[in-house]
Design an enzyme around this catalytic site. Structure first.
Site, PDB file in Angstrom:
ATOM      1  N   THR A  97      -8.358  43.896  18.122  1.00 12.95           N
ATOM      2  CA  THR A  97      -8.721  45.215  17.597  1.00 12.95           C
ATOM      3  C   THR A  97      -7.433  45.938  17.237  1.00 12.95           C
ATOM      4  O   THR A  97      -6.641  46.272  18.126  1.00 12.95           O
ATOM      5  CB  THR A  97      -9.497  46.025  18.663  1.00 12.95           C
ATOM      6  OG1 THR A  97     -10.652  45.277  19.043  1.00 12.95           O
ATOM      7  CG2 THR A  97      -9.932  47.371  18.102  1.00 12.95           C
ATOM      8  N   LYS A 172     -15.444  48.410  12.913  1.00 11.19           N
ATOM      9  CA  LYS A 172     -15.306  48.492  14.381  1.00 11.19           C
ATOM     10  C   LYS A 172     -14.919  49.920  14.802  1.00 11.19           C
ATOM     11  O   LYS A 172     -15.484  50.489  15.726  1.00 11.19           O
ATOM     12  CB  LYS A 172     -14.243  47.481  14.825  1.00 11.19           C
ATOM     13  CG  LYS A 172     -13.705  47.691  16.211  1.00 11.19           C
ATOM     14  CD  LYS A 172     -14.150  46.655  17.181  1.00 11.19           C
ATOM     15  CE  LYS A 172     -13.676  47.000  18.571  1.00 11.19           C
ATOM     16  NZ  LYS A 172     -14.327  46.300  19.611  1.00 11.19           N
ATOM     17  N   LYS A 247      -8.220  53.397  23.485  1.00 14.24           N
ATOM     18  CA  LYS A 247      -7.464  52.651  22.466  1.00 14.24           C
ATOM     19  C   LYS A 247      -8.178  52.717  21.114  1.00 14.24           C
ATOM     20  O   LYS A 247      -7.584  53.020  20.089  1.00 14.24           O
ATOM     21  CB  LYS A 247      -7.306  51.190  22.903  1.00 14.24           C
ATOM     22  CG  LYS A 247      -6.672  50.327  21.815  1.00 14.24           C
ATOM     23  CD  LYS A 247      -6.765  48.841  22.053  1.00 14.24           C
ATOM     24  CE  LYS A 247      -6.353  48.109  20.772  1.00 14.24           C
ATOM     25  NZ  LYS A 247      -6.382  46.665  20.870  1.00 14.24           N
TER      26      LYS A 247
HETATM   27  P1  NAD Z   1      -5.487  40.587  27.117  1.00 12.18           P
HETATM   28  O1  NAD Z   1      -4.308  41.468  27.342  1.00 12.18           O
HETATM   29  O2  NAD Z   1      -6.257  40.081  28.285  1.00 12.18           O
HETATM   30  O3  NAD Z   1      -5.044  39.299  26.262  1.00 12.18           O
HETATM   31  C1  NAD Z   1      -4.088  39.318  25.248  1.00 12.18           C
HETATM   32  C2  NAD Z   1      -3.210  38.097  25.428  1.00 12.18           C
HETATM   33  O4  NAD Z   1      -2.307  37.992  24.304  1.00 12.18           O
HETATM   34  C3  NAD Z   1      -2.326  38.161  26.678  1.00 12.18           C
HETATM   35  O5  NAD Z   1      -2.606  37.036  27.501  1.00 12.18           O
HETATM   36  C4  NAD Z   1      -0.895  38.145  26.128  1.00 12.18           C
HETATM   37  O6  NAD Z   1       0.003  37.427  26.954  1.00 12.18           O
HETATM   38  C5  NAD Z   1      -1.090  37.434  24.807  1.00 12.18           C
HETATM   39  N1  NAD Z   1      -0.036  37.644  23.811  1.00 12.18           N
HETATM   40  C6  NAD Z   1       0.568  38.796  23.430  1.00 12.18           C
HETATM   41  N2  NAD Z   1       1.450  38.548  22.427  1.00 12.18           N
HETATM   42  C7  NAD Z   1       1.381  37.216  22.162  1.00 12.18           C
HETATM   43  C8  NAD Z   1       2.028  36.357  21.234  1.00 12.18           C
HETATM   44  N3  NAD Z   1       2.922  36.806  20.360  1.00 12.18           N
HETATM   45  N4  NAD Z   1       1.704  35.051  21.249  1.00 12.18           N
HETATM   46  C9  NAD Z   1       0.798  34.570  22.122  1.00 12.18           C
HETATM   47  N5  NAD Z   1       0.148  35.325  23.025  1.00 12.18           N
HETATM   48  C10 NAD Z   1       0.442  36.649  23.050  1.00 12.18           C
HETATM   49  O7  NAD Z   1      -6.446  41.389  26.115  1.00 12.18           O
HETATM   50  P2  NAD Z   1      -8.003  41.114  25.837  1.00 12.18           P
HETATM   51  O8  NAD Z   1      -8.835  41.939  26.742  1.00 12.18           O
HETATM   52  O9  NAD Z   1      -8.220  39.646  25.761  1.00 12.18           O
HETATM   53  O10 NAD Z   1      -8.156  41.796  24.386  1.00 12.18           O
HETATM   54  C11 NAD Z   1      -7.636  41.175  23.233  1.00 12.18           C
HETATM   55  C12 NAD Z   1      -8.026  42.018  22.033  1.00 12.18           C
HETATM   56  O11 NAD Z   1      -9.441  42.126  21.961  1.00 12.18           O
HETATM   57  C13 NAD Z   1      -7.485  43.453  22.072  1.00 12.18           C
HETATM   58  O12 NAD Z   1      -7.092  43.839  20.781  1.00 12.18           O
HETATM   59  C14 NAD Z   1      -8.678  44.256  22.556  1.00 12.18           C
HETATM   60  O13 NAD Z   1      -8.646  45.606  22.110  1.00 12.18           O
HETATM   61  C15 NAD Z   1      -9.818  43.497  21.915  1.00 12.18           C
HETATM   62  N6  NAD Z   1     -11.102  43.636  22.610  1.00 12.18           N
HETATM   63  C16 NAD Z   1     -11.151  43.533  23.963  1.00 12.18           C
HETATM   64  C17 NAD Z   1     -12.379  43.670  24.601  1.00 12.18           C
HETATM   65  C18 NAD Z   1     -12.482  43.569  26.106  1.00 12.18           C
HETATM   66  O14 NAD Z   1     -13.537  43.911  26.655  1.00 12.18           O
HETATM   67  N7  NAD Z   1     -11.453  43.090  26.801  1.00 12.18           N
HETATM   68  C19 NAD Z   1     -13.539  43.927  23.853  1.00 12.18           C
HETATM   69  C20 NAD Z   1     -13.467  43.978  22.464  1.00 12.18           C
HETATM   70  C21 NAD Z   1     -12.224  43.831  21.856  1.00 12.18           C
END
Ligand code: NAD
Length: 303
Positions: A97, A172, A247
């Site tokens: 997102t 979104k 966010k």
């Molecule tokens: P998270 O922090 O658990 O996972 C993100 C991962 O990306 C981390 O493990 C981090 O180490 C990794 N990362 C960062 N930079 C990187 C790079 N350059 N190369 C490889 N890995 C890298 O976050 P999440 O909860 O999985 O959310 C991910 C996305 O989805 C966000 O944008 C969030 O807003 C969106 N989202 C989350 C949810 C939710 O409920 N968690 C729901 C809808 C959307």
């Protein structure tokens, strides 16, 4: 298909696993070693370098925290990244997102490097990622959407092509603007009802069958009782964490600023959720905003 999955966090790991279960050849990568190891243990072939993950890919899916992570991971002339390492014509799907402007910049970078791109943010949270029931909102060309749709179908249930570059993120952000505003509205109404002596159940029975009906009321009801499955019944354990709502409303505020739209209530909802998250509510469900409204409502003029 040969799919590289970059970002194996709360969302990415279960999404990658669903692609494996659907028979795709998935190679995962995360910057944090613990995430790579956990994904490997769950059944995703995860490697220790991004370049290795994308070197042979037909499709690269990114699931990263924010826009700057996506742009950085895609890389630039000075600091080559995923775009430089992938075979020509690779389809890049970003499911993080991020801001609409960042999504459009990511499309541009991918195109300039000879690749194809889609923005495909999701809703449905970790529960939806694990169950393979996410909703995808997709921006990009018809041809690229046609390639992506069956892949996304392994991770989600509803896949909507919203239009060109950035319009998945636009959908979104607009949806979550509605959600943030309506949750505050529903919560204010319940607290006002409480101050007027109106039982929560009575307000629910009226509003859920009248023009106040909405998802924030009938599915994620912010008071315990009327909807037994809502987070209010389990001390506001998320669900959808207030930090994520803050966010997403921050991204909406960015889009409001860059378009000049007169969205007073949206900006106010953003300020209210940022304050709630910063003040200790970040990890609670976003419906927990009602607790702050109660706390700051004092005794009211009715006493
Ligand atoms: P998270 O922090 O658990 O996972 C993100 C991962 O990306 C981390 O493990 C981090 O180490 C990794 N990362 C960062 N930079 C990187 C790079 N350059 N190369 C490889 N890995 C890298 O976050 P999440 O909860 O999985 O959310 C991910 C996305 O989805 C966000 O944008 C969030 O807003 C969106 N989202 C989350 C949810 C939710 O409920 N968690 C729901 C809808 C959307």
């Amino acid at each position: 298909m040969r799919i590289a999955f970059i970002g194996l966090g709360h969302m990415g790991a279960p999404m990658a696993l669903n692609l494996v279960k659907a028979g795709h050849d998935v190679v995962g990568f995360d910057l944090v070693e613990a995430a790579t190891v956990a994904a490997r243990e769950a059944g995703v072939a995860a490697v220790d370098s991004a370049v290795e993950a994308v070197g042979d890919a037909e499709v690269v899916i990114t699931m990263l925290p924010a826009g700057r992570h996506v742009i950085d991971a895609y890389g630039s002339a000075d600091a080559p990244g995923l775009l430089a390492a992938a075979p020509p014509g690779t389809l890049f799907i970003d499911s993080s997102t991020i801001a609409v402007d960042d999504a459009r910049a990511a499309h541009e970078l991918a195109r300039a490097a000879g690749h194809r791109a889609l923005d495909a943010p999701v809703s449905g949270g970790v529960v939806g990622a694990e169950a393979g029931t996410l909703a995808f909102m997709v921006g990009g060309s018809d041809d690229d959407f046609a390639v992506a749709e069956p892949i996304l179908a392994a991770m989600g249930r509803r896949i909507v092509h919203c239009g060109g570059a950035g319009l998945g993120q636009a959908a979104k952000v607009c949806n979550n603007l509605i959600l943030g505003i309506t949750m505050i509205g529903v919560s204010e109404a319940f607290v006002l009802g409480e101050h007027l002596g109106l039982p929560n159940q009575a307000l629910f029975d009226v509003a859920s069958n009248a023009s106040g009906q909405c998802w924030a009321l009938t599915t994620n009801c912010p008071v315990p009782g009327p909807v037994p499955t809502s987070p209010a019944n389990r001390d506001y354990r998320p669900g959808f964490a207030a930090a994520l709502m803050a966010k997403d409303l921050g991204l909406a505020a960015e889009a409001i600023a860059s378009t000049g739209v007169d969205a007073e209530i949206g900006l106010l909802a953003n300020a209210i959720y940022q304050r709630f998250a910063d003040g200790g509510g970040a990890a609670t469900d976003f419906s927990g905003i009602i607790t702050e409204i109660r706390a700051t409502s004092g005794q009211g003029a009715w006493t």
